[in-house]
Scaffold this active site. Structure first.
Site, PDB file in Angstrom:
ATOM      1  N   ASP A 649       0.858  -1.187   0.000  1.00 41.54           N
ATOM      2  CA  ASP A 649       0.000   0.000   0.000  1.00 41.54           C
ATOM      3  C   ASP A 649       0.889   1.231   0.000  1.00 41.54           C
ATOM      4  O   ASP A 649       2.063   1.169   0.386  1.00 41.54           O
ATOM      5  CB  ASP A 649      -0.928   0.018   1.215  1.00 41.54           C
ATOM      6  CG  ASP A 649      -2.096   0.986   1.029  1.00 41.54           C
ATOM      7  OD1 ASP A 649      -2.230   1.566  -0.060  1.00 41.54           O
ATOM      8  OD2 ASP A 649      -2.884   1.172   1.986  1.00 41.54           O
ATOM      9  N   GLU A 687      11.197   5.840  -9.380  1.00 43.17           N
ATOM     10  CA  GLU A 687      10.182   4.826  -9.605  1.00 43.17           C
ATOM     11  C   GLU A 687       9.956   4.026  -8.326  1.00 43.17           C
ATOM     12  O   GLU A 687      10.897   3.450  -7.772  1.00 43.17           O
ATOM     13  CB  GLU A 687      10.596   3.884 -10.751  1.00 43.17           C
ATOM     14  CG  GLU A 687      10.548   4.522 -12.130  1.00 43.17           C
ATOM     15  CD  GLU A 687       9.131   4.881 -12.562  1.00 43.17           C
ATOM     16  OE1 GLU A 687       8.175   4.398 -11.914  1.00 43.17           O
ATOM     17  OE2 GLU A 687       8.979   5.640 -13.520  1.00 43.17           O
ATOM     18  N   ASP A 719      -2.674  -2.722  -2.959  1.00 47.24           N
ATOM     19  CA  ASP A 719      -3.584  -1.624  -2.637  1.00 47.24           C
ATOM     20  C   ASP A 719      -2.919  -0.318  -3.058  1.00 47.24           C
ATOM     21  O   ASP A 719      -1.747  -0.296  -3.438  1.00 47.24           O
ATOM     22  CB  ASP A 719      -3.882  -1.634  -1.133  1.00 47.24           C
ATOM     23  CG  ASP A 719      -5.237  -1.016  -0.809  1.00 47.24           C
ATOM     24  OD1 ASP A 719      -5.768  -0.270  -1.650  1.00 47.24           O
ATOM     25  OD2 ASP A 719      -5.752  -1.276   0.292  1.00 47.24           O
ATOM     26  N   HIS A 853      -0.633  -0.649   4.979  1.00 54.65           N
ATOM     27  CA  HIS A 853      -1.172   0.705   5.159  1.00 54.65           C
ATOM     28  C   HIS A 853      -0.704   1.305   6.476  1.00 54.65           C
ATOM     29  O   HIS A 853      -0.276   2.468   6.529  1.00 54.65           O
ATOM     30  CB  HIS A 853      -2.698   0.657   5.120  1.00 54.65           C
ATOM     31  CG  HIS A 853      -3.342   1.930   5.590  1.00 54.65           C
ATOM     32  ND1 HIS A 853      -3.375   3.081   4.815  1.00 54.65           N
ATOM     33  CD2 HIS A 853      -3.952   2.254   6.764  1.00 54.65           C
ATOM     34  CE1 HIS A 853      -3.968   4.040   5.502  1.00 54.65           C
ATOM     35  NE2 HIS A 853      -4.333   3.573   6.673  1.00 54.65           N
TER      36      HIS A 853
END
Length: 878
Positions: A649, A687, A719, A853
């Site tokens: 995430d 990147e 995600d 996350h």
């Protein structure tokens, strides 16, 4: 599609960015601090084109709002267009705007990933579970037989560069092209085919110049083409606009019927989200209810409040900290802006130069433009950077604080239980009420004559009954904890009661730990300690008494104690904090996550202040501390062997140089109870996937150490993929994953599955039970009707909610060499939603996504650099 009425300017697709109606533009390139009444070249500069004609009031223009949505307002033709043409010509205002920028999800159209996966080309549906009848918030769009959209290229001789002038000249020939059309200055869309492939028309400008217009057919688009799908959305937004709804951001709201919550000085606007796409069987509109929360407080009110709190000396710093980054709404034109700076050297008496060389003050401008009297002439001016294209700054807009209403909720407001409860009554609509509001919207569309006329002119119509179909509810999982198996009530999706008092799978002893507190929190610290000593024995956690250290309530004191008292043998550090001051929390976390890698637990004193909840709170703290030290709580059955689960995430850190942080979490053992965690701090221009490759290589090495072999299957749950980024992920990120696997060894070729996880979806599902609508139960899987034919995708409703409507999570399998049946992928995904140790229940996304996350959020919010790798085998960020 609107142009500018100037005879010569820039080419049609390179029109300059003009200031929004009512906003004084700041000349690009001026210094950060502007001075009131400076010389014209340093002061606000009004583009020359803007004031050629008197401004149109916002109420008449109906201009869409949102940052970056800019528009001029000159009228090209002196005579007013016939009333019957207003509907179609209004599409010019929307087409180019909706084709670019904010509708980035259209870039995902045409990304066909299913065609490369042979095992799901015939069918991508599962089979297990009980059938359940569902209704959704989708409505079928129908078109007349053999419907097509005809695309024409329009060129002018001599060349006319102003878009609006080009439009005016073309629309002189509506007897030929028809009254229903959409034109952006070069591309013309018609619902009918002209007689000839090339049509030549002749017009004359007001100055008497003759112009030849050549209209050439370039494309005949079927209803399912990406261009047509985009076009349907443009038309539908035009219909919402005709219903007098105001566009703010992507959605449309009704400002004429606000809901006031006077106790908390809040106002709620009801609105709608909409999207028209090709689904499995038909093209459908997905519509949902949306709410815009406004505060009955202006930026100037907030400034006065801050001044009374912090005083003159810290006032400007406090304003910068509290206000910069907030989104405000200017009600005079219903637009939203982000506050990027505060210009303390300017005020409403400051002037900007008009095209005729004269100067106008902000006070006079708002009086003349909107009949608004600015009361405080000494307030500073807010600056909002207007961005176009790839985030490039294209100028600035000056805003007056007293005319800017604050939107959204602050952290303090979110922590106010009473406020959130009162707000939820209006925003968290139960299924029946949500469907009722959507029904009202469709009724308005059905009964409005102008809307129906527009739809008929384009040969389109809607089915006004929402789509119904059959879904499946998969079997609930069994929870395993230290050799004991538990069932839980699937209605609540929670096993807190069932597992209370049962030993954990792996309990980490607390032989040496610190408890740090301030003098005023001495009693609270002892209460916590006694409660932990009571709850930990039943969990199997051996806990010695801590070193209790009293400190002054200052950040530097906490840090000094940590530097002096933490040793390599310390298991964990517990800090009791008097307030939720971010700087203190950040300093503690930064030191203990980077310089001195020891797990830490910060607890607010007020969390421990209620005697009736202290045992529950202490139980949760003990479980969290055990995880942070490397413990394991529970597990579910994972039938696949030698499988590594990865979660990724992203979080965008706006404080430290606008870095992006990717959280990377990978399982280390067969039961999927231990995790390797690492993050990538990406500088602008770097990147992100390059750092993720390094994380994957390290994770595979760690897996090999734990299991004495490499995994034969790898599942990546990705995600944080925004709208329009799917193509980049498929064409760049996935090949990088494959290259990374090849670099491990030439004979190593595991089966790889990459699944994009998306929480922000418009789809809602309602179970039809007893003649009414209810939330579907946890474990509901949808893989037909409302999924996309070009994707291997499905929805899962994994969690339960007490109020409002439950939101499904969308899973899109973009790469898969596993050869597993869709049912097995769906079941594995649902199982992983049970494995998040910070909540003894089912969550909305697979556990590795939520761990990733939490990690990215901690780094982006508090640490701003990569944590020490010595913590990588522990969930220290929970």
């Amino acid at each position: 599609m609107t142009g500018r009425a100037r005879a010569r300017g820039r080419p049609p697709r390179q029109a300059p960015v003009l200031p929004a109606v009512g906003d004084a533009p700041v000349q690009q390139g001026v210094p950060g601090h502007l001075h009131g009444r400076q010389q014209p070249q340093q002061q606000f500069q009004q583009p020359q084109q803007q004031l050629q004609q008197p401004p149109v009031p916002p109420a008449q223009s109906g201009e869409p709002g949102g940052p970056g949505r800019l528009r001029g307002y000159e009228n090209v033709l002196q005579e007013r267009r016939p009333e019957g043409l207003q509907v179609s010509s209004g599409l010019q205002d929307l087409t180019l705007r909706d084709r670019g920028g904010r509708r980035r999800d259209f870039h995902d159209l045409g990304v066909n990933t299913r065609q490369a996966m042979v095992h799901v080309q015939e069918s991508k549906t599962g089979f297990s579970g009980k059938m359940i009848k569902l209704t959704t918030n989708h409505f079928r769009l129908t078109s007349r037989p053999q419907w097509a959209l005809y695309q024409y290229h329009v060129c002018y001789s001599p060349e006319m560069e102003a878009r609006r002038l080009r439009s005016a000249l073309l629309f002189q020939h509506e007897e030929t092209i028809g009254k229903t059309h959409a034109f952006d200055g070069s591309i013309l869309f018609l619902p009918k085919k002209l007689e000839s492939k090339v049509t030549e028309l002749f017009s004359r400008t007001r100055s008497g110049e003759d112009v030849k217009i050549t209209v050439t057919l370039t494309n005949e688009l079927p209803p399912t083409s990406p261009t047509c799908l985009q076009f349907y959305n443009i038309i539908f937004r035009r219909l919402l606009k005709m219903l007098n709804l105001q566009q703010i951001g992507r959605n449309y709201y009704n400002p004429s019927d606000p809901v006031s919550i006077p106790n908390h000085r809040l106002m709620v606007w009801l609105g709608f989200t909409s999207s028209i796409l090709q689904y499995e069987e038909s093209i459908m509109l997905c519509a949902d209810v949306s709410h815009k929360v406004l505060r009955e407080e202006t930026v100037l009110d907030a400034m006065h409040s801050l001044h009374s709190q912090v005083g003159e000396e810290r006032f400007r710093d406090a304003c910068a900290k509290e206000l910069i980054g907030l989104i405000v709404l200017t009600k005079y034109n219903n637009r939203t802006y982000r506050i990027d700076d505060i210009d303390w050297d300017n005020n409403p008496k400051g002037t900007f130069r008009k095209s005729d060389g004269t100067e106008m003050s902000f006070v006079d401008y708002y009086k003349k433009q909107y009949n608004i009297e600015i009361s405080d002439w000494m307030q500073p001016v807010l600056i909002s950077q207007m961005k176009r294209g790839r985030g490039n700054i294209q100028g600035s807009v000056a805003l007056i604080p007293e005319l800017c209403s604050l939107t959204g909720l602050t952290d303090k407001m979110r922590s106010d239980f009473s406020m959130m409860k009162d707000l939820a009554i209006h925003t968290r609509l139960p299924p029946e009420q949500r469907q009722r509001e959507l029904g009202r919207l469709l009724t308005y569309i059905q009964k409005d004559d102008n809307v129906q006329k527009e739809l008929r002119n384009w040969g389109l119509s809607f089915e006004y009954k929402s789509v119904s179909f059959t879904g499946r509810v998969v079997q609930g999982e069994k929870i395993f904890q230290s050799g004991t198996m538990f069932d839980y009530n699937p209605q609540f999706a929670d096993w807190t009661k069932e597992t209370r008092g049962v030993p954990l799978i792996r309990a980490v002893p607390m032989d040496s730990w610190l408890l740090i507190y301030t003098r005023r929190n001495y009693d609270v610290a002892n209460t916590l300690l006694h409660s932990l000593l009571k709850v930990t024995p039943s969990m199997g956690i051996r806990m010695n008494k801590p070193d209790m250290i009293e400190v002054d309530d200052r950040t530097e004191t906490y840090l000094r104690v940590l530097q002096q008292r933490v040793t390599p043998d310390t298991n964990i550090v517990v800090c009791i904090l008097s307030s939720s001051r971010k700087d203190k929390y950040d300093a503690i976390k930064k030191y203990l996550c980077t310089e001195c890698p020891i797990p830490s637990q910060c607890v607010l004193a007020r969390t421990l202040s209620k005697p009736q909840t202290i045992m529950t709170v202490a139980t949760k703290i003990a479980l969290q501390m055990n995880c942070k030290m490397g413990g394991e709580l529970w597990s579910v059955e994972i039938p696949l062997k030698q499988v590594m689960i990865v979660g990724i995430d992203c979080y965008h850190d706006t404080v430290s140089g606008k870095q992006s942080i990717a959280g990377f979490v990978a399982s280390l053992n067969q039961p999927v109870t231990r995790w390797f965690s690492r993050c990538v701090v990406q500088s602008p221009g770097q990147e992100l996937v390059d750092g993720i490759k390094a994380c994957l290589q390290t994770a595979l090495r760690n897996w090999s150490k734990w299991n004495k072999c490499l995994p034969s299957r790898i599942f990546v749950y990705r995600d944080g993929v925004g709208d329009g980024q799917l193509n980049t992920l498929v064409n760049y990120e996935v090949p990088q994953f494959l290259d990374c696997l090849k670099s491990i060894g030439t004979d190593y070729s595991p089966r790889l599955t990459v699944i994009v996880v998306k929480k922000r979806v418009g789809a809602r599902f309602f179970a039809e039970i007893g003649g009414g609508f209810r939330n579907p139960p946890p474990g509901t899987v949808v893989d037909t009707v409302v999924t996309r034919p070009e994707w291997y995708d499905f929805f899962i409703v994994s969690q339960t909610v007490k109020n409002g409507c439950v939101a499904p999570t969308h899973y899109n399998v973009v790469y898969d060499t596993s050869q597993l049946k869709p049912d097995h992928v769906q079941r594995l995904t649902y199982k992983l939603c049970h494995m998040y140790y910070n909540w003894s229940g089912i969550i909305r996304v697979p556990a590795p996504c939520q761990y990733a996350h939490k990690l990215a959020f901690l780094v982006g919010q508090s640490i701003h650099r990569e944590p020490n790798l010595m913590l990588s085998d522990r969930l220290y960020y929970l």
